[in-house]
Design a protein around this motif. Structure first.
Motif, PDB file in Angstrom:
ATOM      1  N   THR A 135      15.208  -4.626  10.791  1.00 36.19           N
ATOM      2  CA  THR A 135      15.890  -3.555  10.078  1.00 36.19           C
ATOM      3  C   THR A 135      15.157  -2.251  10.322  1.00 36.19           C
ATOM      4  OG1 THR A 135      16.625  -2.737   7.939  1.00 36.19           O
ATOM      5  CG2 THR A 135      14.578  -3.988   7.963  1.00 36.19           C
ATOM      6  N   ASP A 136      15.894  -1.145  10.324  1.00 36.79           N
ATOM      7  CA  ASP A 136      15.285   0.171  10.507  1.00 36.79           C
ATOM      8  C   ASP A 136      15.032   0.870   9.174  1.00 36.79           C
ATOM      9  OD1 ASP A 136      15.345  -0.119  13.225  1.00 36.79           O
ATOM     10  OD2 ASP A 136      17.329   0.805  13.440  1.00 36.79           O
ATOM     11  N   GLU A 137      15.371   0.215   8.085  1.00 35.76           N
ATOM     12  CA  GLU A 137      15.251   0.859   6.774  1.00 35.76           C
ATOM     13  C   GLU A 137      13.788   0.954   6.358  1.00 35.76           C
ATOM     14  OE1 GLU A 137      16.839   0.301   2.168  1.00 35.76           O
ATOM     15  OE2 GLU A 137      17.459  -1.080   3.761  1.00 35.76           O
ATOM     16  N   ILE A 138      13.413   2.110   5.817  1.00 36.50           N
ATOM     17  CA  ILE A 138      12.065   2.345   5.284  1.00 36.50           C
ATOM     18  C   ILE A 138      12.168   2.439   3.762  1.00 36.50           C
ATOM     19  CG2 ILE A 138      10.131   3.944   5.169  1.00 36.50           C
ATOM     20  CD1 ILE A 138      10.736   4.740   8.039  1.00 36.50           C
ATOM     21  N   THR A 139      11.344   1.680   3.104  1.00 37.30           N
ATOM     22  CA  THR A 139      11.369   1.622   1.642  1.00 37.30           C
ATOM     23  C   THR A 139      10.101   2.242   1.068  1.00 37.30           C
ATOM     24  OG1 THR A 139      12.639  -0.421   1.701  1.00 37.30           O
ATOM     25  CG2 THR A 139      11.522   0.100  -0.364  1.00 37.30           C
ATOM     26  N   VAL A 140      10.259   3.078   0.036  1.00 34.67           N
ATOM     27  CA  VAL A 140       9.096   3.626  -0.679  1.00 34.67           C
ATOM     28  C   VAL A 140       8.619   2.544  -1.655  1.00 34.67           C
ATOM     29  CG1 VAL A 140       8.237   5.417  -2.210  1.00 34.67           C
ATOM     30  CG2 VAL A 140       9.952   5.973  -0.463  1.00 34.67           C
ATOM     31  N   SER A 141       7.473   1.993  -1.370  1.00 31.34           N
ATOM     32  CA  SER A 141       6.963   0.870  -2.163  1.00 31.34           C
ATOM     33  C   SER A 141       6.183   1.325  -3.389  1.00 31.34           C
ATOM     34  CB  SER A 141       6.077  -0.019  -1.282  1.00 31.34           C
ATOM     35  OG  SER A 141       5.530  -1.083  -2.032  1.00 31.34           O
ATOM     36  N   GLU A 142       5.392   2.420  -3.248  1.00 34.75           N
ATOM     37  CA  GLU A 142       4.521   2.812  -4.364  1.00 34.75           C
ATOM     38  C   GLU A 142       4.120   4.271  -4.212  1.00 34.75           C
ATOM     39  OE1 GLU A 142       0.524   1.067  -6.621  1.00 34.75           O
ATOM     40  OE2 GLU A 142       0.922   0.569  -4.522  1.00 34.75           O
ATOM     41  N   ILE A 143       3.999   4.960  -5.337  1.00 32.19           N
ATOM     42  CA  ILE A 143       3.465   6.326  -5.392  1.00 32.19           C
ATOM     43  C   ILE A 143       2.359   6.329  -6.444  1.00 32.19           C
ATOM     44  CG2 ILE A 143       3.930   8.745  -5.958  1.00 32.19           C
ATOM     45  CD1 ILE A 143       6.781   8.335  -5.064  1.00 32.19           C
TER      46      ILE A 143
ATOM     47  N   VAL B  63       1.380   7.550  -0.916  1.00 28.66           N
ATOM     48  CA  VAL B  63       2.729   6.987  -0.878  1.00 28.66           C
ATOM     49  C   VAL B  63       2.719   5.828   0.099  1.00 28.66           C
ATOM     50  CG1 VAL B  63       5.165   7.439  -0.429  1.00 28.66           C
ATOM     51  CG2 VAL B  63       3.709   9.261  -1.364  1.00 28.66           C
ATOM     52  N   VAL B  64       3.058   4.652  -0.354  1.00 30.07           N
ATOM     53  CA  VAL B  64       3.083   3.466   0.495  1.00 30.07           C
ATOM     54  C   VAL B  64       4.523   3.235   0.953  1.00 30.07           C
ATOM     55  CG1 VAL B  64       2.604   1.002   0.679  1.00 30.07           C
ATOM     56  CG2 VAL B  64       1.109   2.462  -0.718  1.00 30.07           C
ATOM     57  N   LEU B  65       4.713   3.234   2.280  1.00 33.27           N
ATOM     58  CA  LEU B  65       6.018   2.958   2.872  1.00 33.27           C
ATOM     59  C   LEU B  65       6.024   1.547   3.430  1.00 33.27           C
ATOM     60  CD1 LEU B  65       6.647   6.317   4.793  1.00 33.27           C
ATOM     61  CD2 LEU B  65       7.301   5.695   2.442  1.00 33.27           C
ATOM     62  N   ALA B  66       7.119   0.853   3.246  1.00 29.73           N
ATOM     63  CA  ALA B  66       7.234  -0.535   3.702  1.00 29.73           C
ATOM     64  C   ALA B  66       8.455  -0.702   4.590  1.00 29.73           C
ATOM     65  CB  ALA B  66       7.311  -1.483   2.508  1.00 29.73           C
ATOM     66  N   GLY B  67       8.318  -1.595   5.560  1.00 36.73           N
ATOM     67  CA  GLY B  67       9.430  -1.950   6.438  1.00 36.73           C
ATOM     68  C   GLY B  67       9.645  -3.444   6.424  1.00 36.73           C
ATOM     69  N   ALA B  68      10.562  -3.911   7.237  1.00 36.44           N
ATOM     70  CA  ALA B  68      10.854  -5.339   7.306  1.00 36.44           C
ATOM     71  C   ALA B  68      11.373  -5.662   8.702  1.00 36.44           C
ATOM     72  CB  ALA B  68      11.876  -5.732   6.256  1.00 36.44           C
ATOM     73  N   PRO B  69      11.217  -6.898   9.153  1.00 33.27           N
ATOM     74  CA  PRO B  69      11.713  -7.277  10.483  1.00 33.27           C
ATOM     75  C   PRO B  69      13.239  -7.124  10.570  1.00 33.27           C
ATOM     76  CG  PRO B  69      10.235  -8.952   9.572  1.00 33.27           C
ATOM     77  CD  PRO B  69      10.557  -8.008   8.466  1.00 33.27           C
TER      78      PRO B  69
ATOM     79  N   VAL C 149       6.178  10.656   7.916  1.00 31.56           N
ATOM     80  CA  VAL C 149       5.510  11.535   6.949  1.00 31.56           C
ATOM     81  C   VAL C 149       6.535  12.240   6.064  1.00 31.56           C
ATOM     82  CG1 VAL C 149       3.987  13.529   6.703  1.00 31.56           C
ATOM     83  CG2 VAL C 149       3.559  11.842   8.513  1.00 31.56           C
ATOM     84  N   ASP C 150       7.636  12.685   6.676  1.00 32.10           N
ATOM     85  CA  ASP C 150       8.659  13.394   5.908  1.00 32.10           C
ATOM     86  C   ASP C 150       9.276  12.506   4.831  1.00 32.10           C
ATOM     87  OD1 ASP C 150       8.184  15.591   7.444  1.00 32.10           O
ATOM     88  OD2 ASP C 150       9.889  15.271   8.805  1.00 32.10           O
ATOM     89  N   VAL C 151       9.422  11.219   5.127  1.00 30.62           N
ATOM     90  CA  VAL C 151       9.969  10.294   4.124  1.00 30.62           C
ATOM     91  C   VAL C 151       9.032  10.192   2.931  1.00 30.62           C
ATOM     92  CG1 VAL C 151      10.672   7.899   3.695  1.00 30.62           C
ATOM     93  CG2 VAL C 151      11.192   8.997   5.904  1.00 30.62           C
ATOM     94  N   ALA C 152       7.723  10.092   3.211  1.00 31.66           N
ATOM     95  CA  ALA C 152       6.746   9.996   2.133  1.00 31.66           C
ATOM     96  C   ALA C 152       6.706  11.278   1.314  1.00 31.66           C
ATOM     97  CB  ALA C 152       5.368   9.694   2.713  1.00 31.66           C
ATOM     98  N   ARG C 153       6.751  12.443   1.991  1.00 26.42           N
ATOM     99  CA  ARG C 153       6.723  13.714   1.268  1.00 26.42           C
ATOM    100  C   ARG C 153       7.984  13.873   0.396  1.00 26.42           C
ATOM    101  NH1 ARG C 153       3.930  18.368   1.889  1.00 26.42           N
ATOM    102  NH2 ARG C 153       2.999  17.629   3.845  1.00 26.42           N
TER     103      ARG C 153
END
Length: 265
Positions: free
Chosen positions: A68-76, A60-66, A14-18
């Motif tokens: 990897t621990d990285e979280i990407t902000v895909s869309e606002i 806010v759409v958050l995306a991940g990938a196999p 949630v904090d990443v999205a905020r």
């Protein structure tokens, strides 16, 4: 790394999205919910609190990938929520125009594929053209010009059968049709009225124009419409009200009432 584990990690971010909203210059309110949007994607919803956008939400759409621990902000994006104030659905201008909207100077062009019109196949340019006084002419030139005009010669498009039927139904159901209050209360129909001018062509049996200035003057009326100004309506006899006899008010006697309630003359 499993899908369930990664989705849980994205829902907890949630904090990443905020932070993404704040970095974008927004001031998000309370976190409302998280929703899994598919494989490796989660949407976070926040109260918007923007003036003029009551009930709207930041998404806010958050995306991940196999692997990897990285979280990407895909869309606002700003989205309407339950009870949001929304603009009405857009309606094309030609569907918004209503009868009576046309004013002096306005231009309202019929669409090229308007179902109410059909192309005219003959264009002679001689419709309603009558020879001038100094122009030689045959005796029947005037009649030919009149007939050509009535047939539609010279007009690029003519009324289609669908257009004619729509107009007839509209007139029949309108204020000058047989079901109008005026017609229901009338004793005579327009078809038998001297002020009735029948239309030409296929609509002649059912419609005409009223020429009575005290009634539906200049309007298309149904043949079975009617009003109280029919040419055959008999004039009032002038006999007065048959329910009461005339009263002679000269026979009244003026009396006064005394202080004790006695009547004196």
């Amino acid at each position: 790394m499993t899908l369930a584990f990664d989705a849980d990690r994205l829902r907890a971010a949630v904090d990443v999205a905020r932070a993404a909203l704040v970095e974008d210059g927004q001031h998000p309110g309370a976190h409302l919910e998280s929703a899994t949007e598919g494989e490796w994607a989660v949407a976070h919803y926040f109260e918007a609190g923007l003036v003029g956008y009551r009930g709207w939400q930041w998404c806010v759409v958050l995306a991940g990938a196999p692997d990897t621990d990285e979280i990407t902000v895909s869309e606002i994006v700003l989205l309407p929520g339950e009870g949001s104030l929304l603009a009405p659905s857009w309606v094309p201008w030609n569907e918004r125009v209503a009868a009576g909207d046309l004013t002096p100077g306005d231009v309202l062009a019929a669409e090229p594929d308007d179902a109410r019109l059909v192309p005219n196949q003959i264009d002679t340019g001689d419709e309603f053209r009558f020879p001038a006084d100094d122009e030689p002419s045959a005796d029947d030139d005037e009649e030919i010009g009149q007939v050509a005009g009535e047939l539609g010669l010279g007009r690029r498009r003519l009324l289609s059968r669908e257009g004619r039927d729509e107009a007839a139904q509209r007139w029949y159901d309108g204020d000058f049709g047989p079901r109008a209050d005026m017609a229901v209360a009338a004793a005579y129909s327009c078809a038998t009225c001297g002020f009735y001018l029948p239309l030409a062509g296929a609509l002649r049996p059912a419609f005409g124009v009223c020429a009575n200035e005290y009634s539906a003057d200049g309007h298309v009326v149904a043949a079975d419409y009617g009003c109280g100004a029919h040419s055959d309506v008999p004039a009032p006899k002038g006999d007065g009200s048959p329910a009461y006899d005339a009263y002679d008010d000269g026979a009244l006697e003026i009396v006064s009432v005394g202080s004790a309630g006695d009547v004196t003359s």
